[in-house]
Structure formats: C-alpha cells, structure tokens
Design a protein around this motif. Structure first.
Motif, PDB file in Angstrom:
ATOM      1  N   UNK A 100       0.820  -1.209   0.000  1.00  9.10           N
ATOM      2  CA  UNK A 100       0.000   0.000   0.000  1.00  9.10           C
ATOM      3  C   UNK A 100       0.855   1.262   0.000  1.00  9.10           C
ATOM      4  N   UNK A 101       1.556   1.510   1.087  1.00  9.62           N
ATOM      5  CA  UNK A 101       2.314   2.758   1.209  1.00  9.62           C
ATOM      6  C   UNK A 101       3.455   2.806   0.206  1.00  9.62           C
ATOM      7  N   UNK A 102       4.114   1.676  -0.007  1.00 13.51           N
ATOM      8  CA  UNK A 102       5.215   1.651  -0.973  1.00 13.51           C
ATOM      9  C   UNK A 102       4.750   1.959  -2.385  1.00 13.51           C
ATOM     10  N   UNK A 103       3.625   1.398  -2.772  1.00 14.69           N
ATOM     11  CA  UNK A 103       3.104   1.639  -4.120  1.00 14.69           C
ATOM     12  C   UNK A 103       2.480   3.018  -4.276  1.00 14.69           C
ATOM     13  N   UNK A 104       1.794   3.477  -3.260  1.00 12.77           N
ATOM     14  CA  UNK A 104       1.099   4.760  -3.371  1.00 12.77           C
ATOM     15  C   UNK A 104       2.073   5.932  -3.301  1.00 12.77           C
ATOM     16  N   UNK A 105       2.934   5.944  -2.301  1.00 10.60           N
ATOM     17  CA  UNK A 105       3.806   7.093  -2.067  1.00 10.60           C
ATOM     18  C   UNK A 105       5.245   6.875  -2.504  1.00 10.60           C
ATOM     19  N   UNK A 106       5.589   5.682  -2.898  1.00 13.19           N
ATOM     20  CA  UNK A 106       6.938   5.397  -3.342  1.00 13.19           C
ATOM     21  C   UNK A 106       7.940   5.244  -2.215  1.00 13.19           C
TER      22      UNK A 106
END
Length: 109
Positions: A48-54
């Motif tokens: 989630x966070x890795x994909x959304x915010x990089x």
C-alpha cells in the motif's frame, strides 16, 4: 445439577491433567501470532504505502515499531467516560424516575 464448586474442581483437574500440552501450545500460538502480525504489517506497508507514495519497504522490526507507535498514539487513554451495561442502565433508570425525569437514555432524544 452440579454446584459451582464441583464445576470449578472439574475445570482444575482438567487443567492439571492437560497443562503439559496446553502451555507449549499456547507459547507456540503466541509466537506464531507475533511473527504473523509482523509480516502482515510488513506486507501491507509494501503493497500500500510503498506503491502509493513510493516509500521503501520496511523490515520486520520496523513493522513492529509501527504497531507499537500506533498503539501509543491511538489507544492511549481510551477508557469509557460512562459505565455501560444492564446493571448501570437499571441504576440510571431508577435515578431518573426518582427525579421525575425521563425513563432512560432513549427518552432524552
């Protein structure tokens, strides 16, 4: 019909007889829950966070740090301000009827 003491003694005997396998099973369950929750938070962060915010992926212990931090931030001082339950509801209704007020919390609306 059995009395409370008989049921309590039966539970104690069951626990004493089966304590040899209950304790290791409980320890294994606790360890597996610890590892499972840590990897679940790590995976959720990555997808989630890795994909959304990089953001970069986090480690297992960083995931547990986030869990602890969220417990401290969002669950601190989370206690009821008013007692709840049928016993307290009856006491509230008795006090309200003695004062001549509404019959309960529902009547206040």
């Amino acid at each position: 019909m059995t009395t409370y003491e008989e049921r309590r003694e039966r539970r104690r005997r069951f626990l004493r007889r089966n304590l040899v396998w209950i304790v290791p099973l409980g320890a294994l369950a606790a360890a597996s829950m610890f590892v499972g929750v840590g990897f679940l938070v790590t995976w959720l962060w990555r997808v989630t966070v890795g994909d959304i915010f990089g953001f970069k992926a986090i480690s297992f212990w960083q995931a547990w740090g986030l869990i602890l931090l969220s417990q401290i931030l969002f669950k601190a001082n989370m206690q009821r301000t008013m007692p709840v339950g049928p016993m307290y509801r009856r006491a509230y209704e008795r006090a309200a009827s003695a004062a001549g007020g509404p019959a309960g919390p529902e009547a206040e609306v």
